[in-house]
Write a protein that holds these residues in place. Structure first.
Motif, mmCIF file in Angstrom:
data_model
loop_
_atom_site.group_PDB
_atom_site.id
_atom_site.type_symbol
_atom_site.label_atom_id
_atom_site.label_comp_id
_atom_site.label_asym_id
_atom_site.label_seq_id
_atom_site.Cartn_x
_atom_site.Cartn_y
_atom_site.Cartn_z
ATOM 1 N N LYS A 106 -12.433 21.998 11.290
ATOM 2 C CA LYS A 106 -11.514 20.961 11.765
ATOM 3 C C LYS A 106 -12.188 19.594 11.891
ATOM 4 C CE LYS A 106 -8.488 24.154 14.142
ATOM 5 N NZ LYS A 106 -7.885 24.538 15.410
ATOM 6 N N ALA A 107 -13.493 19.548 11.810
ATOM 7 C CA ALA A 107 -14.216 18.275 11.912
ATOM 8 C C ALA A 107 -14.263 17.596 10.548
ATOM 9 C CB ALA A 107 -15.632 18.501 12.437
ATOM 10 N N VAL A 108 -14.141 16.290 10.554
ATOM 11 C CA VAL A 108 -14.299 15.487 9.346
ATOM 12 C C VAL A 108 -15.676 14.839 9.423
ATOM 13 C CG1 VAL A 108 -13.473 13.453 8.097
ATOM 14 C CG2 VAL A 108 -11.832 15.033 9.135
ATOM 15 N N VAL A 109 -16.459 15.003 8.364
ATOM 16 C CA VAL A 109 -17.790 14.410 8.314
ATOM 17 C C VAL A 109 -17.750 13.246 7.329
ATOM 18 C CG1 VAL A 109 -20.235 14.811 7.857
ATOM 19 C CG2 VAL A 109 -18.826 16.663 8.763
ATOM 20 N N CYS A 110 -18.254 12.101 7.747
ATOM 21 C CA CYS A 110 -18.263 10.950 6.852
ATOM 22 C C CYS A 110 -19.550 10.159 7.032
ATOM 23 C CB CYS A 110 -17.047 10.063 7.093
ATOM 24 S SG CYS A 110 -16.987 9.298 8.720
ATOM 25 N N GLN A 111 -19.852 9.390 6.013
ATOM 26 C CA GLN A 111 -21.033 8.546 6.082
ATOM 27 C C GLN A 111 -20.716 7.150 5.552
ATOM 28 O OE1 GLN A 111 -24.532 9.915 3.918
ATOM 29 N NE2 GLN A 111 -25.703 9.351 5.720
ATOM 30 N N ASP A 112 -20.156 7.100 4.370
ATOM 31 C CA ASP A 112 -19.873 5.811 3.738
ATOM 32 C C ASP A 112 -18.477 5.336 4.088
ATOM 33 O OD1 ASP A 112 -22.386 5.770 2.511
ATOM 34 O OD2 ASP A 112 -21.666 7.034 0.885
ATOM 35 N N ILE A 113 -18.324 4.892 5.311
ATOM 36 C CA ILE A 113 -17.048 4.354 5.790
ATOM 37 C C ILE A 113 -17.395 3.158 6.662
ATOM 38 C CG2 ILE A 113 -16.934 5.785 7.871
ATOM 39 C CD1 ILE A 113 -13.872 6.055 7.257
ATOM 40 N N ASP A 114 -16.508 2.200 6.700
ATOM 41 C CA ASP A 114 -16.741 1.012 7.513
ATOM 42 C C ASP A 114 -16.856 1.412 8.984
ATOM 43 O OD1 ASP A 114 -16.820 -1.732 8.352
ATOM 44 O OD2 ASP A 114 -14.699 -1.538 8.863
ATOM 45 N N LEU A 115 -18.027 1.254 9.552
ATOM 46 C CA LEU A 115 -18.272 1.663 10.938
ATOM 47 C C LEU A 115 -17.338 0.946 11.902
ATOM 48 C CD1 LEU A 115 -19.851 3.107 13.172
ATOM 49 C CD2 LEU A 115 -21.454 1.177 13.122
ATOM 50 N N TYR A 116 -17.165 -0.353 11.736
ATOM 51 C CA TYR A 116 -16.349 -1.095 12.680
ATOM 52 C C TYR A 116 -14.873 -0.741 12.543
ATOM 53 C CZ TYR A 116 -20.760 -3.455 13.148
ATOM 54 O OH TYR A 116 -22.084 -3.707 13.334
ATOM 55 N N GLY A 117 -14.437 -0.454 11.341
ATOM 56 C CA GLY A 117 -13.076 0.031 11.148
ATOM 57 C C GLY A 117 -12.873 1.362 11.842
ATOM 58 N N LEU A 118 -13.859 2.233 11.700
ATOM 59 C CA LEU A 118 -13.793 3.538 12.342
ATOM 60 C C LEU A 118 -13.784 3.393 13.866
ATOM 61 C CD1 LEU A 118 -13.757 6.599 12.011
ATOM 62 C CD2 LEU A 118 -16.262 6.532 11.885
ATOM 63 N N LEU A 119 -14.619 2.519 14.377
ATOM 64 C CA LEU A 119 -14.655 2.301 15.830
ATOM 65 C C LEU A 119 -13.341 1.710 16.337
ATOM 66 C CD1 LEU A 119 -18.275 0.943 16.423
ATOM 67 C CD2 LEU A 119 -17.373 3.223 16.958
ATOM 68 N N ARG A 120 -12.767 0.796 15.601
ATOM 69 C CA ARG A 120 -11.480 0.228 16.009
ATOM 70 C C ARG A 120 -10.376 1.290 15.985
ATOM 71 N NH1 ARG A 120 -10.460 -4.792 17.280
ATOM 72 N NH2 ARG A 120 -11.870 -6.434 16.701
ATOM 73 N N ALA A 121 -10.468 2.223 15.031
ATOM 74 C CA ALA A 121 -9.437 3.256 14.874
ATOM 75 C C ALA A 121 -9.572 4.380 15.897
ATOM 76 C CB ALA A 121 -9.479 3.833 13.463
ATOM 77 N N CYS A 122 -10.742 4.517 16.503
ATOM 78 C CA CYS A 122 -10.969 5.656 17.396
ATOM 79 C C CYS A 122 -10.537 5.360 18.820
ATOM 80 C CB CYS A 122 -12.430 6.095 17.358
ATOM 81 S SG CYS A 122 -13.579 5.135 18.378
ATOM 82 N N GLU A 123 -10.423 6.439 19.591
ATOM 83 C CA GLU A 123 -10.094 6.333 21.011
ATOM 84 C C GLU A 123 -11.319 6.514 21.889
ATOM 85 O OE1 GLU A 123 -6.853 8.881 22.205
ATOM 86 O OE2 GLU A 123 -5.917 8.643 20.248
ATOM 87 N N LEU A 124 -12.367 7.100 21.315
ATOM 88 C CA LEU A 124 -13.554 7.459 22.093
ATOM 89 C C LEU A 124 -14.730 7.623 21.149
ATOM 90 C CD1 LEU A 124 -15.062 8.697 24.617
ATOM 91 C CD2 LEU A 124 -14.044 10.882 23.962
ATOM 92 N N LEU A 125 -15.902 7.189 21.595
ATOM 93 C CA LEU A 125 -17.132 7.403 20.840
ATOM 94 C C LEU A 125 -18.060 8.278 21.664
ATOM 95 C CD1 LEU A 125 -19.091 6.533 18.414
ATOM 96 C CD2 LEU A 125 -20.187 5.199 20.215
ATOM 97 N N MET A 126 -18.644 9.269 21.001
ATOM 98 C CA MET A 126 -19.708 10.072 21.604
ATOM 99 C C MET A 126 -20.965 9.893 20.757
ATOM 100 S SD MET A 126 -17.838 13.641 22.680
ATOM 101 C CE MET A 126 -16.999 13.930 21.139
ATOM 102 N N THR A 127 -22.104 9.917 21.419
ATOM 103 C CA THR A 127 -23.376 9.813 20.722
ATOM 104 C C THR A 127 -24.476 10.332 21.633
ATOM 105 O OG1 THR A 127 -24.790 8.336 19.402
ATOM 106 C CG2 THR A 127 -23.906 7.437 21.471
ATOM 107 N N VAL A 128 -25.665 10.438 21.087
ATOM 108 C CA VAL A 128 -26.821 10.793 21.906
ATOM 109 C C VAL A 128 -27.409 9.505 22.484
ATOM 110 C CG1 VAL A 128 -29.125 11.836 21.912
ATOM 111 C CG2 VAL A 128 -27.281 12.885 20.580
ATOM 112 N N HIS A 129 -27.828 8.602 21.597
ATOM 113 C CA HIS A 129 -28.384 7.330 22.069
ATOM 114 C C HIS A 129 -28.262 6.210 21.037
ATOM 115 C CE1 HIS A 129 -31.909 9.264 20.109
ATOM 116 N NE2 HIS A 129 -32.088 8.057 19.630
ATOM 117 N N SER A 130 -27.384 6.349 20.080
ATOM 118 C CA SER A 130 -27.252 5.372 19.005
ATOM 119 C C SER A 130 -26.809 4.009 19.523
ATOM 120 C CB SER A 130 -26.219 5.870 17.984
ATOM 121 O OG SER A 130 -25.985 4.888 17.000
ATOM 122 N N THR A 131 -27.248 2.965 18.829
ATOM 123 C CA THR A 131 -26.785 1.621 19.158
ATOM 124 C C THR A 131 -25.306 1.444 18.805
ATOM 125 O OG1 THR A 131 -27.560 0.801 17.025
ATOM 126 C CG2 THR A 131 -29.037 0.520 18.914
#
Length: 181
Positions: A106-131
């Motif tokens: 059920k997870a979608v894995v991506c790499q080559d996608i506009d990060l800021y577009g993805l962040l704007r489209a999301c409701e929540l970000l999870m990470t370990v310690h990424s900038t």
């Protein structure tokens, strides 16, 4: 621009990351982002921004993180988990990891996608310690840092109160719920 308008050059000081100034000005087509991900338009997106392996964590700790996130996401069937890989990582490694997990498909894995577009489209970000956490905060997105290693956080996002910190697997789903609702 300021110098061209007459400001003395010796009175101008550049501070901070100029890239951050542009994040809030970007226009993003959410429909295009979700279509590229293959996600239905009315589905909420939760992004996990990954970290490459190295001196800070092991492959097993990475797998434990992915398992914990995928497991917690099963409590949010109306949301789509999108795993945004660090540029140095390989999609195939994550696909192998996910193939052995319940609900991993059920997870979608991506790499080559506009990060800021993805962040704007999301409701929540999870990470370990990424900038990426800082960039999500600039966009006023809630952030959860997940550290299941037992070692101190690399970045003080949770300690400073800027993010929710999760340190035990069983606390992840409640933290997601708190961040979303």
């Amino acid at each position: 621009a300021h110098i061209k308008m007459g400001a003395p050059a010796d009175r101008i000081f550049i501070t901070g990351q100029p890239r951050f100034d542009l994040i809030g000005q970007m226009v993003v087509d959410r429909e295009q982002i979700v279509a590229r991900l293959g996600v239905p338009q009315n589905t909420g997106i939760i992004v996990l921004a990954t970290q490459p392996l190295g001196s800070l964590w092991t492959e097993r700790e990475q797998e434990e993180l992915i398992e914990a996130v995928v497991s917690a996401m099963s409590e949010f069937p109306e949301k789509q988990l999108v795993i945004k890989l660090h540029p140095s990582e390989e999609i195939a490694a994550y696909q192998r990891m996910l193939s052995g997990m319940a609900n991993g498909s059920k997870a979608v894995v991506c790499q080559d996608i506009d990060l800021y577009g993805l962040l704007r489209a999301c409701e929540l970000l999870m990470t370990v310690h990424s900038t990426v956490a800082l960039e999500a905060m600039i966009l006023d997105k809630p952030v959860i840092t997940v550290n299941l290693t037992g070692r101190p956080d690399v970045m003080p996002y949770a300690r400073s109160g800027a993010a929710l910190g999760v340190y035990r697997r069983e606390d992840l789903a409640p933290a997601i719920s708190k961040a979303l609702y």
